[in-house]
Write a protein that holds these residues in place. Structure first.
Motif, PDB file in Angstrom:
ATOM      1  N   MET A  36      19.401   1.350-109.107  1.00 21.44           N
ATOM      2  CA  MET A  36      19.447   0.667-110.330  1.00 21.44           C
ATOM      3  C   MET A  36      20.144   1.564-111.503  1.00 21.44           C
ATOM      4  O   MET A  36      19.787   2.823-111.608  1.00 21.44           O
ATOM      5  N   ILE A  37      20.782   0.980-112.108  1.00 20.51           N
ATOM      6  CA  ILE A  37      21.595   1.506-113.568  1.00 20.51           C
ATOM      7  C   ILE A  37      21.410   0.849-114.751  1.00 20.51           C
ATOM      8  O   ILE A  37      21.066  -0.377-114.631  1.00 20.51           O
ATOM      9  N   VAL A  38      21.644   1.187-116.044  1.00 19.25           N
ATOM     10  CA  VAL A  38      21.565   0.737-117.431  1.00 19.25           C
ATOM     11  C   VAL A  38      22.772   0.506-117.787  1.00 19.25           C
ATOM     12  O   VAL A  38      23.815   1.380-117.605  1.00 19.25           O
ATOM     13  N   VAL A  39      23.383  -0.710-117.943  1.00 18.10           N
ATOM     14  CA  VAL A  39      24.746  -0.863-118.493  1.00 18.10           C
ATOM     15  C   VAL A  39      24.650  -1.782-119.727  1.00 18.10           C
ATOM     16  O   VAL A  39      23.665  -2.371-120.329  1.00 18.10           O
ATOM     17  N   ALA A  40      25.803  -1.738-120.334  1.00 16.22           N
ATOM     18  CA  ALA A  40      26.117  -2.372-121.968  1.00 16.22           C
ATOM     19  C   ALA A  40      27.529  -3.164-121.320  1.00 16.22           C
ATOM     20  O   ALA A  40      28.410  -2.713-120.698  1.00 16.22           O
ATOM     21  N   ALA A  85      31.374  -2.678-108.326  1.00 17.82           N
ATOM     22  CA  ALA A  85      30.795  -3.742-108.663  1.00 17.82           C
ATOM     23  C   ALA A  85      29.443  -3.652-108.740  1.00 17.82           C
ATOM     24  O   ALA A  85      28.700  -2.826-108.099  1.00 17.82           O
ATOM     25  N   LEU A  86      28.917  -4.713-109.566  1.00 16.67           N
ATOM     26  CA  LEU A  86      27.590  -4.496-109.818  1.00 16.67           C
ATOM     27  C   LEU A  86      26.827  -6.043-109.800  1.00 16.67           C
ATOM     28  O   LEU A  86      27.652  -6.968-110.171  1.00 16.67           O
ATOM     29  N   VAL A  87      25.622  -6.072-109.951  1.00 23.16           N
ATOM     30  CA  VAL A  87      25.039  -7.293-110.041  1.00 23.16           C
ATOM     31  C   VAL A  87      23.995  -7.099-111.174  1.00 23.16           C
ATOM     32  O   VAL A  87      23.099  -6.227-111.249  1.00 23.16           O
ATOM     33  N   LEU A  88      24.050  -8.096-112.357  1.00 24.87           N
ATOM     34  CA  LEU A  88      23.113  -7.748-113.589  1.00 24.87           C
ATOM     35  C   LEU A  88      21.625  -8.350-113.155  1.00 24.87           C
ATOM     36  O   LEU A  88      21.639  -9.445-112.422  1.00 24.87           O
ATOM     37  N   LEU A  89      20.712  -7.771-113.655  1.00 24.77           N
ATOM     38  CA  LEU A  89      19.216  -8.238-113.552  1.00 24.77           C
ATOM     39  C   LEU A  89      18.632  -8.528-114.712  1.00 24.77           C
ATOM     40  O   LEU A  89      19.034  -7.939-115.895  1.00 24.77           O
ATOM     41  N   GLN A  90      17.636  -9.158-114.869  1.00 21.57           N
ATOM     42  CA  GLN A  90      16.837  -9.542-115.984  1.00 21.57           C
ATOM     43  C   GLN A  90      15.335  -9.758-115.366  1.00 21.57           C
ATOM     44  O   GLN A  90      14.918 -10.455-114.370  1.00 21.57           O
ATOM     45  N   LYS A  91      14.382  -8.594-115.818  1.00 16.50           N
ATOM     46  CA  LYS A  91      12.991  -8.587-115.022  1.00 16.50           C
ATOM     47  C   LYS A  91      12.982  -8.530-113.531  1.00 16.50           C
ATOM     48  O   LYS A  91      12.087  -9.086-112.873  1.00 16.50           O
ATOM     49  N   GLY A  92      14.055  -7.548-113.142  1.00 15.19           N
ATOM     50  CA  GLY A  92      13.888  -7.560-111.761  1.00 15.19           C
ATOM     51  C   GLY A  92      14.735  -8.430-110.713  1.00 15.19           C
ATOM     52  O   GLY A  92      14.975  -8.401-109.633  1.00 15.19           O
ATOM     53  N   LEU A  93      15.102  -9.607-111.167  1.00 19.12           N
ATOM     54  CA  LEU A  93      15.722 -10.684-110.628  1.00 19.12           C
ATOM     55  C   LEU A  93      17.242 -10.565-111.087  1.00 19.12           C
ATOM     56  O   LEU A  93      17.470 -10.545-112.167  1.00 19.12           O
ATOM     57  N   PRO A  94      18.219 -11.252-110.134  1.00 19.62           N
ATOM     58  CA  PRO A  94      19.611 -11.305-110.632  1.00 19.62           C
ATOM     59  C   PRO A  94      19.735 -12.578-111.654  1.00 19.62           C
ATOM     60  O   PRO A  94      19.120 -13.700-111.596  1.00 19.62           O
ATOM     61  N   ILE A  95      20.579 -12.145-112.568  1.00 17.54           N
ATOM     62  CA  ILE A  95      20.807 -13.335-113.834  1.00 17.54           C
ATOM     63  C   ILE A  95      21.550 -14.463-113.057  1.00 17.54           C
ATOM     64  O   ILE A  95      21.289 -15.698-113.395  1.00 17.54           O
ATOM     65  N   GLY A  96      22.639 -14.182-112.555  1.00 17.19           N
ATOM     66  CA  GLY A  96      23.334 -15.101-111.802  1.00 17.19           C
ATOM     67  C   GLY A  96      22.827 -15.799-110.592  1.00 17.19           C
ATOM     68  O   GLY A  96      21.854 -15.167-109.763  1.00 17.19           O
ATOM     69  N   SER A  97      23.157 -16.919-110.336  1.00 18.21           N
ATOM     70  CA  SER A  97      22.613 -17.553-108.951  1.00 18.21           C
ATOM     71  C   SER A  97      23.613 -17.540-107.610  1.00 18.21           C
ATOM     72  O   SER A  97      23.138 -18.034-106.897  1.00 18.21           O
ATOM     73  N   ARG A  98      24.497 -16.970-108.016  1.00 18.75           N
ATOM     74  CA  ARG A  98      25.474 -16.344-106.865  1.00 18.75           C
ATOM     75  C   ARG A  98      26.002 -15.078-106.954  1.00 18.75           C
ATOM     76  O   ARG A  98      26.273 -14.637-108.137  1.00 18.75           O
ATOM     77  N   VAL A 103      28.199  -7.335-100.075  1.00 21.62           N
ATOM     78  CA  VAL A 103      27.216  -6.177-100.630  1.00 21.62           C
ATOM     79  C   VAL A 103      27.212  -5.362 -99.455  1.00 21.62           C
ATOM     80  O   VAL A 103      27.158  -5.443 -98.418  1.00 21.62           O
ATOM     81  N   GLY A 104      26.854  -4.097 -99.797  1.00 22.16           N
ATOM     82  CA  GLY A 104      26.535  -2.949 -98.919  1.00 22.16           C
ATOM     83  C   GLY A 104      25.341  -3.088 -98.161  1.00 22.16           C
ATOM     84  O   GLY A 104      24.338  -3.610 -98.538  1.00 22.16           O
ATOM     85  N   HIS A 105      25.384  -2.448 -97.074  1.00 21.92           N
ATOM     86  CA  HIS A 105      24.140  -2.857 -96.131  1.00 21.92           C
ATOM     87  C   HIS A 105      22.853  -2.039 -96.364  1.00 21.92           C
ATOM     88  O   HIS A 105      21.815  -2.156 -96.160  1.00 21.92           O
ATOM     89  N   GLU A 106      23.318  -1.066 -97.514  1.00 17.69           N
ATOM     90  CA  GLU A 106      21.905  -0.161 -98.112  1.00 17.69           C
ATOM     91  C   GLU A 106      21.159  -0.798 -98.665  1.00 17.69           C
ATOM     92  O   GLU A 106      20.090  -0.685 -98.873  1.00 17.69           O
ATOM     93  N   LEU A 107      21.553  -1.967 -99.297  1.00 18.85           N
ATOM     94  CA  LEU A 107      20.636  -2.952 -99.959  1.00 18.85           C
ATOM     95  C   LEU A 107      19.415  -3.471 -98.861  1.00 18.85           C
ATOM     96  O   LEU A 107      18.467  -3.752 -99.242  1.00 18.85           O
ATOM     97  N   ARG A 108      19.843  -3.756 -97.708  1.00 16.09           N
ATOM     98  CA  ARG A 108      19.006  -4.310 -96.658  1.00 16.09           C
ATOM     99  C   ARG A 108      17.857  -3.124 -96.421  1.00 16.09           C
ATOM    100  O   ARG A 108      16.715  -3.359 -96.311  1.00 16.09           O
ATOM    101  N   LYS A 109      18.382  -1.854 -96.525  1.00 15.74           N
ATOM    102  CA  LYS A 109      17.642  -0.758 -96.142  1.00 15.74           C
ATOM    103  C   LYS A 109      16.546  -0.609 -97.123  1.00 15.74           C
ATOM    104  O   LYS A 109      15.362  -0.119 -97.166  1.00 15.74           O
ATOM    105  N   LYS A 110      16.882  -0.978 -98.684  1.00 17.43           N
ATOM    106  CA  LYS A 110      16.191  -0.907 -99.972  1.00 17.43           C
ATOM    107  C   LYS A 110      15.267  -2.032-100.081  1.00 17.43           C
ATOM    108  O   LYS A 110      14.600  -2.128-101.070  1.00 17.43           O
ATOM    109  N   ARG A 111      15.320  -2.908 -99.242  1.00 18.73           N
ATOM    110  CA  ARG A 111      14.596  -4.175 -99.051  1.00 18.73           C
ATOM    111  C   ARG A 111      14.743  -5.229-100.418  1.00 18.73           C
ATOM    112  O   ARG A 111      13.883  -5.767-100.934  1.00 18.73           O
ATOM    113  N   TYR A 112      16.082  -5.028-100.636  1.00 20.26           N
ATOM    114  CA  TYR A 112      16.678  -6.156-101.815  1.00 20.26           C
ATOM    115  C   TYR A 112      17.013  -7.604-101.043  1.00 20.26           C
ATOM    116  O   TYR A 112      18.046  -7.801-101.088  1.00 20.26           O
ATOM    117  N   THR A 113      16.076  -8.148-100.775  1.00 25.04           N
ATOM    118  CA  THR A 113      16.397  -9.503 -99.742  1.00 25.04           C
ATOM    119  C   THR A 113      16.939 -10.499-100.639  1.00 25.04           C
ATOM    120  O   THR A 113      17.826 -11.448-100.138  1.00 25.04           O
TER     121      THR A 113
END
Length: 123
Positions: A36-40, A85-98, A103-113
């Protein structure tokens, strides 16, 4: 790997096209896939509706889903993409619906289902 100041493409349907990394939480200088990072927000077609999640330029949290730098995995394979590439978050959930890219397989290991279910493919 992404460092502070890197411009990244936003690969969800929130309306934002380009965001710049301004902070990496923790004591690390670089961020990899799944962190997770902080972006402008720098560029994009921003919605001006009352119920819209994105209102003008601002600061948001994001999860990295692709990096240009090759990442070696435990099985000996190396994986890299054409851009950051990245996906924006708001309160821990993605802002977009798609999510529009794989995405990389590392997201599965970190349990971002939630991200795994929105993505068209897992690399």
């Amino acid at each position: 790997m992404i460092s502070v100041g890197t411009f990244c493409e936003v690969c969800d349907n929130s309306g934002v096209k380009i965001a710049q990394c301004i902070k990496i939480p923790g004591h690390l200088n670089r961020a990899i896939v799944g962190q997770m990072i902080v972006v402008a927000i720098q560029k994009g077609r921003l919605k001006k509706e009352k119920d819209s999640a994105i209102k003008g330029k601002g600061v948001y949290q994001a999860i990295i889903v692709q990096t240009k730098k090759a990442k070696s995995r435990l099985d000996g394979s190396h994986l890299k993409w054409d851009n950051n590439a990245l996906v924006l978050l708001q309160k821990g959930l993605p802002i977009g619906s798609r999510i529009l890219k794989g995405v990389g397989h590392e997201l599965r290991k970190k349990r971002y289902t939630r991200f795994i279910s929105l993505a068209p493919r897992i690399c």
